[in-house]
Design a protein around this motif. Sequence first.
Motif, PDB file in Angstrom:
ATOM      1  N   TYR A  91     101.272 -26.348   5.922  1.00 21.77           N
ATOM      2  CA  TYR A  91     102.231 -26.432   7.027  1.00 21.77           C
ATOM      3  C   TYR A  91     103.593 -27.015   6.626  1.00 21.77           C
ATOM      4  CZ  TYR A  91      97.845 -25.761   9.506  1.00 21.77           C
ATOM      5  OH  TYR A  91      96.639 -25.262   9.921  1.00 21.77           O
ATOM      6  N   SER A  92     103.632 -27.713   5.509  1.00 22.85           N
ATOM      7  CA  SER A  92     104.859 -28.404   5.100  1.00 22.85           C
ATOM      8  C   SER A  92     105.938 -27.453   4.584  1.00 22.85           C
ATOM      9  CB  SER A  92     104.530 -29.430   4.012  1.00 22.85           C
ATOM     10  OG  SER A  92     105.702 -30.039   3.542  1.00 22.85           O
ATOM     11  N   GLU A  93     107.177 -27.750   4.976  1.00 24.84           N
ATOM     12  CA  GLU A  93     108.318 -26.966   4.481  1.00 24.84           C
ATOM     13  C   GLU A  93     108.674 -27.384   3.056  1.00 24.84           C
ATOM     14  OE1 GLU A  93     111.182 -27.823   7.490  1.00 24.84           O
ATOM     15  OE2 GLU A  93     110.218 -26.519   8.977  1.00 24.84           O
ATOM     16  N   ALA A 113      99.388 -39.945  24.331  1.00 27.37           N
ATOM     17  CA  ALA A 113     100.484 -40.487  25.154  1.00 27.37           C
ATOM     18  C   ALA A 113     101.278 -41.587  24.456  1.00 27.37           C
ATOM     19  CB  ALA A 113      99.935 -40.992  26.496  1.00 27.37           C
ATOM     20  N   SER A 114     101.421 -41.459  23.128  1.00 24.32           N
ATOM     21  CA  SER A 114     102.103 -42.500  22.357  1.00 24.32           C
ATOM     22  C   SER A 114     103.143 -41.925  21.403  1.00 24.32           C
ATOM     23  CB  SER A 114     101.076 -43.312  21.559  1.00 24.32           C
ATOM     24  OG  SER A 114     100.097 -43.832  22.434  1.00 24.32           O
ATOM     25  N   GLY A 115     104.069 -42.799  20.992  1.00 25.70           N
ATOM     26  CA  GLY A 115     105.192 -42.382  20.163  1.00 25.70           C
ATOM     27  C   GLY A 115     104.810 -41.710  18.854  1.00 25.70           C
ATOM     28  N   SER A 116     103.802 -42.229  18.176  1.00 20.56           N
ATOM     29  CA  SER A 116     103.414 -41.663  16.878  1.00 20.56           C
ATOM     30  C   SER A 116     102.454 -40.484  16.988  1.00 20.56           C
ATOM     31  CB  SER A 116     102.774 -42.740  15.988  1.00 20.56           C
ATOM     32  OG  SER A 116     103.753 -43.614  15.490  1.00 20.56           O
ATOM     33  N   CYS A 117     101.948 -40.265  18.198  1.00 23.08           N
ATOM     34  CA  CYS A 117     101.026 -39.147  18.415  1.00 23.08           C
ATOM     35  C   CYS A 117     101.775 -37.827  18.214  1.00 23.08           C
ATOM     36  CB  CYS A 117     100.493 -39.230  19.843  1.00 23.08           C
ATOM     37  SG  CYS A 117      98.969 -38.339  20.090  1.00 23.08           S
ATOM     38  N   PRO A 118     101.126 -36.786  17.707  1.00 24.33           N
ATOM     39  CA  PRO A 118     101.777 -35.475  17.711  1.00 24.33           C
ATOM     40  C   PRO A 118     102.272 -35.177  19.121  1.00 24.33           C
ATOM     41  CG  PRO A 118      99.708 -35.373  16.517  1.00 24.33           C
ATOM     42  CD  PRO A 118      99.753 -36.723  17.153  1.00 24.33           C
ATOM     43  N   LYS A 119     103.421 -34.521  19.212  1.00 22.04           N
ATOM     44  CA  LYS A 119     104.027 -34.319  20.540  1.00 22.04           C
ATOM     45  C   LYS A 119     103.102 -33.539  21.473  1.00 22.04           C
ATOM     46  CE  LYS A 119     106.508 -30.022  19.505  1.00 22.04           C
ATOM     47  NZ  LYS A 119     107.818 -29.387  19.314  1.00 22.04           N
ATOM     48  N   LEU A 120     103.191 -33.900  22.759  1.00 30.03           N
ATOM     49  CA  LEU A 120     102.464 -33.143  23.783  1.00 30.03           C
ATOM     50  C   LEU A 120     103.171 -31.807  23.976  1.00 30.03           C
ATOM     51  CD1 LEU A 120     100.361 -32.940  26.099  1.00 30.03           C
ATOM     52  CD2 LEU A 120     102.038 -34.052  27.583  1.00 30.03           C
ATOM     53  N   GLY A 121     102.448 -30.717  23.780  1.00 28.94           N
ATOM     54  CA  GLY A 121     103.046 -29.400  24.004  1.00 28.94           C
ATOM     55  C   GLY A 121     103.351 -29.204  25.478  1.00 28.94           C
ATOM     56  N   LEU A 176      98.423 -24.221  18.489  1.00 31.67           N
ATOM     57  CA  LEU A 176      97.977 -25.321  17.629  1.00 31.67           C
ATOM     58  C   LEU A 176      98.626 -25.238  16.249  1.00 31.67           C
ATOM     59  CD1 LEU A 176      94.152 -25.685  18.439  1.00 31.67           C
ATOM     60  CD2 LEU A 176      96.027 -27.144  19.221  1.00 31.67           C
ATOM     61  N   THR A 177      98.783 -24.020  15.730  1.00 33.51           N
ATOM     62  CA  THR A 177      99.451 -23.831  14.436  1.00 33.51           C
ATOM     63  C   THR A 177     100.910 -24.267  14.527  1.00 33.51           C
ATOM     64  OG1 THR A 177      97.968 -22.025  13.829  1.00 33.51           O
ATOM     65  CG2 THR A 177     100.071 -22.129  12.662  1.00 33.51           C
ATOM     66  N   ARG A 178     101.581 -23.879  15.615  1.00 29.39           N
ATOM     67  CA  ARG A 178     102.985 -24.263  15.809  1.00 29.39           C
ATOM     68  C   ARG A 178     103.121 -25.773  15.931  1.00 29.39           C
ATOM     69  NH1 ARG A 178     106.234 -25.636  19.929  1.00 29.39           N
ATOM     70  NH2 ARG A 178     104.593 -25.411  21.491  1.00 29.39           N
ATOM     71  N   LEU A 179     102.241 -26.393  16.710  1.00 25.36           N
ATOM     72  CA  LEU A 179     102.289 -27.841  16.895  1.00 25.36           C
ATOM     73  C   LEU A 179     101.992 -28.589  15.596  1.00 25.36           C
ATOM     74  CD1 LEU A 179     100.508 -28.096  20.370  1.00 25.36           C
ATOM     75  CD2 LEU A 179     102.886 -28.747  19.895  1.00 25.36           C
ATOM     76  N   MET A 180     101.093 -28.055  14.779  1.00 28.29           N
ATOM     77  CA  MET A 180     100.790 -28.698  13.496  1.00 28.29           C
ATOM     78  C   MET A 180     101.996 -28.600  12.551  1.00 28.29           C
ATOM     79  SD  MET A 180      98.688 -30.531  11.741  1.00 28.29           S
ATOM     80  CE  MET A 180      97.012 -30.401  12.397  1.00 28.29           C
ATOM     81  N   LYS A 181     102.651 -27.445  12.530  1.00 29.64           N
ATOM     82  CA  LYS A 181     103.856 -27.297  11.700  1.00 29.64           C
ATOM     83  C   LYS A 181     104.940 -28.269  12.151  1.00 29.64           C
ATOM     84  CE  LYS A 181     103.409 -22.476  10.224  1.00 29.64           C
ATOM     85  NZ  LYS A 181     103.854 -21.074  10.462  1.00 29.64           N
ATOM     86  N   ASP A 182     105.140 -28.349  13.460  1.00 32.90           N
ATOM     87  CA  ASP A 182     106.145 -29.261  14.013  1.00 32.90           C
ATOM     88  C   ASP A 182     105.816 -30.713  13.649  1.00 32.90           C
ATOM     89  OD1 ASP A 182     107.414 -27.100  15.138  1.00 32.90           O
ATOM     90  OD2 ASP A 182     106.874 -27.569  17.215  1.00 32.90           O
ATOM     91  N   PHE A 183     104.544 -31.066  13.749  1.00 35.35           N
ATOM     92  CA  PHE A 183     104.104 -32.436  13.476  1.00 35.35           C
ATOM     93  C   PHE A 183     104.298 -32.806  12.001  1.00 35.35           C
ATOM     94  CE2 PHE A 183     100.340 -35.275  12.497  1.00 35.35           C
ATOM     95  CZ  PHE A 183     100.916 -36.433  13.004  1.00 35.35           C
ATOM     96  N   VAL A 184     103.787 -31.962  11.127  1.00 32.80           N
ATOM     97  CA  VAL A 184     103.863 -32.249   9.691  1.00 32.80           C
ATOM     98  C   VAL A 184     105.317 -32.387   9.230  1.00 32.80           C
ATOM     99  CG1 VAL A 184     103.426 -31.273   7.380  1.00 32.80           C
ATOM    100  CG2 VAL A 184     101.612 -31.248   9.114  1.00 32.80           C
ATOM    101  N   ASN A 185     106.200 -31.561   9.784  1.00 33.81           N
ATOM    102  CA  ASN A 185     107.600 -31.554   9.350  1.00 33.81           C
ATOM    103  C   ASN A 185     108.519 -32.447  10.187  1.00 33.81           C
ATOM    104  OD1 ASN A 185     107.563 -29.454   7.112  1.00 33.81           O
ATOM    105  ND2 ASN A 185     106.571 -28.331   8.770  1.00 33.81           N
ATOM    106  N   LYS A 240     110.734 -30.134  25.276  1.00 31.84           N
ATOM    107  CA  LYS A 240     110.284 -29.390  24.093  1.00 31.84           C
ATOM    108  C   LYS A 240     109.924 -30.326  22.948  1.00 31.84           C
ATOM    109  CE  LYS A 240     112.500 -24.954  24.956  1.00 31.84           C
ATOM    110  NZ  LYS A 240     113.507 -23.969  24.495  1.00 31.84           N
ATOM    111  N   THR A 241     110.467 -31.541  22.991  1.00 36.48           N
ATOM    112  CA  THR A 241     110.149 -32.512  21.940  1.00 36.48           C
ATOM    113  C   THR A 241     108.976 -33.412  22.324  1.00 36.48           C
ATOM    114  OG1 THR A 241     111.833 -34.028  22.802  1.00 36.48           O
ATOM    115  CG2 THR A 241     112.496 -32.562  21.002  1.00 36.48           C
ATOM    116  N   GLY A 242     108.345 -33.120  23.469  1.00 30.32           N
ATOM    117  CA  GLY A 242     107.135 -33.835  23.853  1.00 30.32           C
ATOM    118  C   GLY A 242     107.343 -35.122  24.635  1.00 30.32           C
ATOM    119  N   ILE A 243     108.573 -35.332  25.132  1.00 25.55           N
ATOM    120  CA  ILE A 243     108.827 -36.531  25.950  1.00 25.55           C
ATOM    121  C   ILE A 243     108.422 -36.235  27.388  1.00 25.55           C
ATOM    122  CG2 ILE A 243     110.581 -38.173  26.750  1.00 25.55           C
ATOM    123  CD1 ILE A 243     110.025 -38.266  23.713  1.00 25.55           C
TER     124      ILE A 243
END
Length: 236
Positions: free
Chosen positions: A213-215, A145-153, A166-175, A34-37
Motif C-alpha cells: 500500500y505504501s507509495e 473514534a480517536s486521533g491515531s485511529c485510521p480515519k472513519l470513512g 477497505l483497500t482505499r482506506l488502507m492506502k490512505d492510512f499507510v500513506n 473526507k479526512t475522517g473528522i
Amino acid sequence: MKKIFLLLIITLTFSQGYAQTSVFNDLLQKHVTKTGIVDYKSFKNDEAKLDSYISYLEKTTPAASWSENKQKAFWINAYNAYTIKIILENYPLKSIMDIKEKGKTAWKIPFAKVGGKTYTLDHIEHQILRKDFSDPKIHVGVNCASGSCPKLGNKAFTEQNIEAELTRLMKDFVNDTTRNKISKKKVQISSIFDWFKDDFTKKGSVINFLNKYSETEISSKAKISFLKYDWTLNGK
C-alpha cells in the motif's frame, strides 16, 4: 404460491437492509469529512436517524447464506454505528477513553444489540470480524473514534463496495504522514501494526504488508519503531 411468498420475503428483507444502510451512509456523508473528522455536535441532532439504523441492527441476524463481503460489511457498520452511539450518549467528551461504566471501558460494555443478542465492541471486533474473516484490512474499517485511529470513512460499507473501500482506506492510512512516517530505510508506524501484528504477518512481514500500500518502497531491512497512540476524540 409458497415460492412467490418466500421470494417476496427475501426481496423485502433485502430492500429493508439496503434502505437502512442508506440511512447510515447519509449520516456519515453529512457528519464526517473526507479526512475522517466527525462533527459529533451536528450528529447529535440526527441521533433519531442513527437510532432507526440501530433498530434495524437489533432485529437483524446475518444469515449464513449471506456472502462473506455482505457479512463483513454488516458487522463493520454495526461496530461503527455503536461506537458513534456511545460517543453521542457521553458527548461532550475529550476521548473515548473517558467512557467508563461499572469500571468497564467503552469496548467492554455490553450494549451493542444485533439480532436480539447483546455484544461488546470488543466481541464484534475480535470474536467475529478478526476471527471469522481473517482480513487485516478490517483494522481500517472499524473505527475507535480517536486521533491515531485510521480515519472513519464517510461511506457505509456494502457487499458491493467493501473490498474497494477497505483497500482505499488502507492506502490512505499507510500513506498518511500524521499516522505513519515512512521512508526507504526507516519506518515509524502506527501501534496498530504492533498490537495486531499476527493479523498483518500471515503472508509475510509487516514491511511486506506495508509495501502493498505504501507509495514509498520500504527496504526489507528498514528499521521499525511504533508511534505513540493519540486517543483524543476524532471530532471537531
